[in-house]
Design an enzyme around this catalytic site. Structure first.
Site, PDB file in Angstrom:
ATOM      1  N   GLU A 151      -7.914  -0.379   4.414  1.00 43.91           N
ATOM      2  CA  GLU A 151      -8.014   0.932   4.155  1.00 43.91           C
ATOM      3  C   GLU A 151      -8.625   1.421   3.057  1.00 43.91           C
ATOM      4  OE1 GLU A 151      -4.831   4.230   2.455  1.00 43.91           O
ATOM      5  OE2 GLU A 151      -4.126   2.805   3.724  1.00 43.91           O
TER       6      GLU A 151
ATOM      7  N   LYS B 126       4.271   6.052   7.869  1.00 44.91           N
ATOM      8  CA  LYS B 126       4.129   5.434   6.684  1.00 44.91           C
ATOM      9  C   LYS B 126       5.179   6.022   5.951  1.00 44.91           C
ATOM     10  CE  LYS B 126       0.422   5.997   4.100  1.00 44.91           C
ATOM     11  NZ  LYS B 126      -0.947   5.703   3.418  1.00 44.91           N
TER      12      LYS B 126
END
Length: 231
Positions: free
Chosen positions: A54, A142
């Site tokens: 990421e 998340k």
């Protein structure tokens, strides 16, 4: 030291990217001060056996980094982090990002991802936010930041009413807590500096990152083996 071989195959479709994240169980979050260091971090975790990265939007020239990694490493699932609005989300997709994530629930970002059949995992903390993110079409939720809320105990508490929601534990995941987070029911872990220490990046010490990748991958495996026995 030999690195763990990354899974083979090019993750291109939404289903393939989602499966890759579920399989590996680690989403390395790169948040550094320059694009050269970001590129080195991504390449190091990839060669260390974690084919996911990421690149946060706080990295200078983050879109260029994403595009460059996608071109150079087709087997790497490269995504964009800290995506806070729809315009940025579109730009990330144009650069080739295979997933989008944010530290909180941003409905516009989720909508862009869903409309473009792209994996998305918004951040959430409270049960209400988990419900909202999941109903909006998130592939994962998340949970951020985990540690201040009780760490793996909080993940376990959330999984009780939401067993159907795949959760990525983020914020406070270390070598001391990774296995417990997985045992508590997390589908994956968001890890930053504990996987890619600043000193390792500044010294271009990929061997250190490879060793940390090996350790965290082992913790993911061991934690998953304990899910049904977690107390």
């Amino acid at each position: 030291m030999e690195a763990n071989p990354p899974p083979q195959g090019h993750p291109v479709t939404r289903a393939q990217v989602r499966a890759r994240i579920e399989e590996v169980g680690i989403v390395p979050a790169v948040r550094v001060a320059d694009r050269e260091r970001a590129r080195f971090a991504a390449e190091s975790v990839f060669s260390g056996g974690i084919p996911i990265v990421e690149i946060t939007m706080t990295v200078p020239h983050a879109l260029d980094v994403i595009a460059g990694l996608r071109a150079a490493f087709p087997e790497m699932a490269v995504g964009a982090g800290t995506v806070l609005d729809a315009v940025t989300a579109h730009r990330c997709l144009d650069a080739g990002a295979l997933f989008l994530t944010s530290p909180g629930f941003v409905p516009d970002v989720v909508r862009v991802a869903v409309d473009n059949d792209t994996v998305v995992f918004p951040g959430a903390l409270s049960p209400s936010e988990v419900i909202s993110a999941w109903k909006a079409g998130a592939d994962f939720v998340k949970v951020f930041p985990c540690e201040p809320m009780g760490g793996h105990h909080y993940i376990r508490a959330l999984k009780a009413p939401f067993p159907q929601v795949p959760m990525i534990a983020s914020g406070g995941v270390t070598q001391h807590t990774a296995e417990d987070f997985m045992a508590a029911g997390a589908s994956a872990l968001g890890i930053g500096a504990d996987l890619m220490p600043p000193e390792a990046l500044s010294k271009r010490n990929d061997a250190q990152i490879h060793e940390l990748a090996r350790r965290f991958l082992t913790m993911v495996k061991d934690g998953r083996a304990k899910v049904n026995h977690f107390v």
